[in-house]
Design a protein around this motif. Sequence first.
Motif, PDB file in Angstrom:
ATOM      1  N   GLU A 121      -0.382 -10.413  -0.213  1.00  0.00           N
ATOM      2  CA  GLU A 121      -1.253  -9.377   0.349  1.00  0.00           C
ATOM      3  C   GLU A 121      -2.690  -9.567  -0.089  1.00  0.00           C
ATOM      4  O   GLU A 121      -3.628  -9.345   0.679  1.00  0.00           O
TER       5      GLU A 121
ATOM      6  N   ASP B  53      -7.207   1.169  -2.400  1.00  0.00           N
ATOM      7  CA  ASP B  53      -6.790   0.040  -3.227  1.00  0.00           C
ATOM      8  C   ASP B  53      -7.730  -1.144  -3.025  1.00  0.00           C
ATOM      9  O   ASP B  53      -8.596  -1.169  -2.127  1.00  0.00           O
TER      10      ASP B  53
ATOM     11  N   SER C  12       2.666  -9.074  -3.772  1.00  0.00           N
ATOM     12  CA  SER C  12       1.317  -8.644  -4.162  1.00  0.00           C
ATOM     13  C   SER C  12       0.323  -9.787  -3.993  1.00  0.00           C
ATOM     14  O   SER C  12      -0.800  -9.592  -3.521  1.00  0.00           O
TER      15      SER C  12
ATOM     16  N   ARG D 188       0.172  -6.651 -11.556  1.00  0.00           N
ATOM     17  CA  ARG D 188       1.249  -7.004 -10.634  1.00  0.00           C
ATOM     18  C   ARG D 188       1.092  -8.477 -10.230  1.00  0.00           C
ATOM     19  O   ARG D 188       0.069  -8.888  -9.704  1.00  0.00           O
TER      20      ARG D 188
ATOM     21  N   TYR E 193      -7.073  -4.121  -1.939  1.00  0.00           N
ATOM     22  CA  TYR E 193      -6.893  -4.885  -0.712  1.00  0.00           C
ATOM     23  C   TYR E 193      -7.795  -4.345   0.406  1.00  0.00           C
ATOM     24  O   TYR E 193      -8.465  -5.112   1.138  1.00  0.00           O
TER      25      TYR E 193
ATOM     26  N   SER F  68      -5.035  -7.769 -11.547  1.00  0.00           N
ATOM     27  CA  SER F  68      -3.944  -6.790 -11.493  1.00  0.00           C
ATOM     28  C   SER F  68      -2.829  -7.191 -12.438  1.00  0.00           C
ATOM     29  O   SER F  68      -2.651  -8.381 -12.747  1.00  0.00           O
TER      30      SER F  68
ATOM     31  N   VAL G 159      -6.867  -4.247  -8.269  1.00  0.00           N
ATOM     32  CA  VAL G 159      -6.043  -3.850  -7.136  1.00  0.00           C
ATOM     33  C   VAL G 159      -5.866  -2.336  -7.079  1.00  0.00           C
ATOM     34  O   VAL G 159      -5.978  -1.714  -6.018  1.00  0.00           O
TER      35      VAL G 159
END
Length: 512
Positions: free
Chosen positions: A101, A68, A98, A93, A70, A91, A62
């Motif tokens: 997304e 990034d 997160s 996260r 995404y 990731s 990520v």
Amino acid sequence: MNDRLQQPDGELILIVDDTPANLDLLTSTLEPRGYRILAAPSGEMALMVAARAKPDLVLLDVMLPDMDGYETCRRLHADPATRETPVLFISARNETNSLVEAFQAGGLDYITKPIDPEEVVIRVESHLRVSRLARQLREKNSELTVAIDQLRAEIDRRQKAESALRVADEQLSTISEQEAEKWGIKAFVGGSQTINKIIQDVRRLQNFSSVNVLITGESGTGKELVARAIHFGSGRAKGPFIAVNCVAIPSELAESMLFGHVRGAFTGAAMDRKGYFELAHGGTLFLDEIGDMPAALQAKLLRVLEDGKVTPLGATRERNVDVRVVAATNANLESQISNGSFRQDLFFRLAQFPVRLPPLRDRPDDIPLLANHFLHLFAAEMGISTPTIDPRAMQLVTRHAFAGNVRELKNVIERALIESGGGVVEARHIHLTASSAANPVFATPEIATTTHSNLMNELPLNIEAAENLLIKRALAETGGNIAEAARLLGINRTRIYRKLGEQGTLSLGSAE
């Protein structure tokens, strides 16, 4: 060549991570299981590598230095080359926002750090299996779509072919009906016992489509009419009727024209050609003037009649033919058999059912009927009402000995109608030969004695006068036969009718 990297082992995985330790861990976990590994430290680099290598799966961090994960995922799926490539995010996260997304960007799964090698292997294998199945399904669907399109095209082609075949069959039926009406029993004109006997014979032969027929009679008695009536009233009516004049066949080409040839059979044989027998398959082959067929060809014709097979020149295999042969001659075949110029066994094959047509002089009662029939026929062609024939004119015709038979009578009536201008046909319009036997085709002294030198000493510069002169010459050369004159001039006979009608007296005597 495909841009995708070609290696002998495993599926291709692209790892996108800017941390060397993560790259080493993932590589060491996946390579031993046969996967091929590519690595990219940034989003931009990942897009470039993926577009060229087309990986089977992408492990995407990520947090990257340029864009990034995404955004990188969204761009991967925007490219048609990598639109279907499964993307697994990696990731530290793992909060809900997160994860949401990641899935909204197009990711299929989410691996959290610290990385568990066993988890990575299980998730990678699962998603690659699903990707393979999806890819195979897409390929099968694509093949099925192509097959369906081909099937639809084939169905459409067959429907069009069947429709065209139905139309052609309907047209053929219409043509056959028209031909049957034109050449059938109704085409026979006469009320004498002789003509009634011929009509009975034709009716019998129409019911036996495999019986060969030999028609004998003088020139002009209507042998081809009988042959066509036999054909178009029989079960072969929808098949072809091929008429061949044996006298007109060059001796060196006779075998090829009757039986066909294959390419290279002789000099000039540039392609395969079907002979008259194959062209007449399913129908009737009319051999006119059979008495003039060369002796060598008679033996080959006999063999075809016996076994129903032909062998084209240069061919090694025989071909089956289903043909009824109707032959005709004005010669005395019995005399030719006696002197050895015609084979007796061929005669018996051809004359399975003989039909003799008597000369017109032997059935004078039919002459008035024929004269009125031709008068109606030509009047219809000229677009005028059918006139009557004056009794004195009919008496002249009835008493005449027509050496040219029905053909000569037909020409006499045609000329008389032209000269009468559509009015009553009188005796002065009837032009008969002084010696019918000497000159079967009618002619008047004016036309018959006109020489080419008198007609063509100098062609007039006036186009209309020149046309009149050419028509006069054509009529002179054909003995007054309008149809033959039109053929020589390359025009329709109605043009001659019109031109003659413009002369007032309907005579070309003043055409000059």
